[in-house]
Design a protein around this motif. Structure first.
Motif, PDB file in Angstrom:
ATOM      1  N   ASP A 252       1.075 -80.303  16.303  1.00 46.88           N
ATOM      2  CA  ASP A 252       1.587 -81.300  17.251  1.00 46.88           C
ATOM      3  C   ASP A 252       2.946 -80.881  17.791  1.00 46.88           C
ATOM      4  O   ASP A 252       3.241 -81.112  18.972  1.00 46.88           O
ATOM      5  CB  ASP A 252       1.684 -82.662  16.567  1.00 46.88           C
ATOM      6  N   HIS A 293      -2.796 -80.133  12.018  1.00 47.05           N
ATOM      7  CA  HIS A 293      -2.476 -81.332  12.797  1.00 47.05           C
ATOM      8  C   HIS A 293      -1.605 -82.289  11.978  1.00 47.05           C
ATOM      9  O   HIS A 293      -1.806 -82.456  10.773  1.00 47.05           O
ATOM     10  CB  HIS A 293      -3.753 -82.047  13.228  1.00 47.05           C
ATOM     11  N   ILE A 339       0.769 -87.974  25.158  1.00 53.40           N
ATOM     12  CA  ILE A 339      -0.441 -87.274  24.710  1.00 53.40           C
ATOM     13  C   ILE A 339      -1.473 -88.265  24.187  1.00 53.40           C
ATOM     14  O   ILE A 339      -2.676 -88.159  24.477  1.00 53.40           O
ATOM     15  CB  ILE A 339      -0.089 -86.225  23.646  1.00 53.40           C
ATOM     16  N   LYS A 343      -5.258 -88.920  25.621  1.00 55.51           N
ATOM     17  CA  LYS A 343      -6.435 -88.775  24.745  1.00 55.51           C
ATOM     18  C   LYS A 343      -7.410 -89.939  24.889  1.00 55.51           C
ATOM     19  O   LYS A 343      -8.575 -89.811  24.515  1.00 55.51           O
ATOM     20  CB  LYS A 343      -5.986 -88.654  23.287  1.00 55.51           C
ATOM     21  N   GLU A 350      -5.398 -82.303  23.452  1.00 56.09           N
ATOM     22  CA  GLU A 350      -4.543 -81.506  22.564  1.00 56.09           C
ATOM     23  C   GLU A 350      -5.049 -80.069  22.471  1.00 56.09           C
ATOM     24  O   GLU A 350      -4.269 -79.117  22.575  1.00 56.09           O
ATOM     25  CB  GLU A 350      -4.497 -82.138  21.170  1.00 56.09           C
TER      26      GLU A 350
END
Length: 440
Positions: A252, A293, A339, A343, A350
């Motif tokens: 991330d 992640h 983000i 999504k 991502e």
């Protein structure tokens, strides 16, 4: 109700039935997301002062901040609004220390934490950690790596993963678990030390006065602080005979940094999995959590009921998290929210941002920088062969074609390996039938 009565100790708080109070966290959003007390809800300090909240009045209200200072003022505000409000003495930091101390008395805790990396989180955390090391050649024979511990969830997890790697890997390399104290307050220092003890991480701690040094810097103190911390880590690691430092940046962080550079700095720069140090010859920086992640890291933390420090700046109780790239949490959190919003309509956003780093078409860009010198596409527009972009020799075309085929085969193999066993068996049977028909 005076201030002394409005404070409540953790011992007193734990005697209250859960149904008798509402627990309020008044820290910054990023701190709250990093870790909180069970059943706590977050309310902004400004909203409490402006009476812009929906805290129920049918129960007592217990508020906490980092160290128990700002929550006391918030309790005063709520008392003026007719609430029976209390501030938790010592705040979240003291509560975390209490939890860790209880864990230290349990011999089973460390074993359970380590077992979770071998079992439940083997694929999404340990597997991706090993994949990054292999894909980007982060660990080599003879390395001595300083695993840099800040005290947060990412660096503590990275330390445990290196311990697992040392336990199972045959590649000979050494590890030092290096922790810099840039001026932590007593509570943060204890949390780091107790967590390390709980998790079996042998810390090598050295002290600096970085927090004091950047206190009066009016412009970009977080950036200066980050650069100073990085320099001190390189210097201390070199003293210990290390040739690499490992930082806990995760997947991330990588994609957020790309977007932040585009949106706020007008540049496209990737956070690389490894870098040569420009000021310390022979030293490298590696990022072994590059493919892990953050959601998985949080899942590991919460699954094991672990609590870590977030912002460690000792000179202000209201400081938002300072990231190791010098960006404050406000911009990073804003990018994180962006983000998440994207999504909602594109679940692959991502992955696509990350893939964009590997799929740059050099003959479809306006320009690039090399050694800090800017180059425009006009330099090679009339003769693309100047940069070997688009125009290749026959041998180069053949080599590129073979490389492309190899990459496609590798992707197909990875896809098949990720299939359920039954589906993979069907795929193998299908391939066998095709081969049989071809031989006929």
């Amino acid at each position: 109700m005076d201030a002394t009565i409005r404070e409540i100790t953790i011992d007193e708080f734990e005697t209250w039935p859960k149904e008798s109070y509402t627990l309020i966290d008044v820290r910054e959003e990023q701190d709250f997301l990093t870790g909180k007390m069970p059943d706590a809800m977050r309310v902004d300090l400004v909203d409490i002062a402006d009476k812009n909240h929906v805290i129920p009045k049918d129960k007592k209200v217990v508020l906490y901040c980092k160290y128990g200072e700002l929550s006391l003022a918030a309790a005063d505000n709520l008392a003026d609004q007719g609430y029976e409000a209390y501030s938790l003495q010592g705040g979240y930091g003291k509560w975390v220390l209490r939890q860790i101390q209880r864990d230290l008395d349990s011999e089973q805790r460390r074993e359970d934490i380590e077992k979770s990396l071998r079992k439940k989180f083997k694929r999404n955390i340990y597997g991706m950690f090993v994949k990054a090391i292999c894909d980007y050649n982060l660990v080599e024979e003879g390395d001595k790596i300083a695993v840099c511990i800040s005290g947060g969830k990412d660096s503590m997890l990275m330390a445990k993963l290196f311990q697992e790697l040392k336990r199972h890997n045959k590649l000979p390399f050494e590890v030092v678990y290096l922790c810099m104290d840039p001026g932590y307050n007593e509570a943060n220092r204890k949390i780091i030390e107790r967590n390390a003890e709980l998790m079996g991480i042998p810390l090598t701690i050295f002290e600096t006065n970085i927090f004091d040094s950047v206190y009066n810097i009016p412009k970009s103190p977080c950036y200066v602080c980050a650069r100073m911390r990085r320099g001190y880590l390189y210097k201390e690691a070199q003293k210990l005979g290390c040739n690499k430092i490992a930082l806990g940046h995760h997947f991330d962080d990588v994609i957020e940094t790309i977007l932040m550079g585009m949106l706020y700095a007008g540049q496209y720069e990737a956070m690389m999995p490894k870098l040569h140090s420009t000021n310390f010859p022979g030293m490298e920086l590696i990022r072994p959590l590059y493919l892990v992640h953050e959601a998985e890291i949080k899942h590991w933390r919460d699954y094991n009921h672990l609590n870590f420090i977030q912002c460690a700046c000792h000179f202000t109780a209201t400081c938002s998290t300072c990231h190791t790239d010098g960006q404050t949490s406000s911009k990073r959190l804003e990018t994180k929210h962006l983000i998440e919003k994207l999504k909602e309509t594109n679940p692959y956003v991502e992955r696509n941002i990350f893939s964009a780093m590997e799929n740059i078409s050099l003959n479809k860009i306006l320009g690039f920088k090399r050694q800090h010198v800017k180059h425009s596409f006009l330099e090679w527009y009339d003769n693309e062969n100047d940069l070997k972009i688009g125009v290749l020799t026959e041998d180069e075309i053949h080599m590129e074609d073979e490389k492309r085929k190899a990459q496609e085969l590798q992707k197909e193999k990875a896809r098949i390996d990720s299939m359920p066993k039954s589906e993979q068996a069907r795929k193998n049977a299908e391939e066998n039938r095709k081969n049989a028909n071809f031989r006929k």
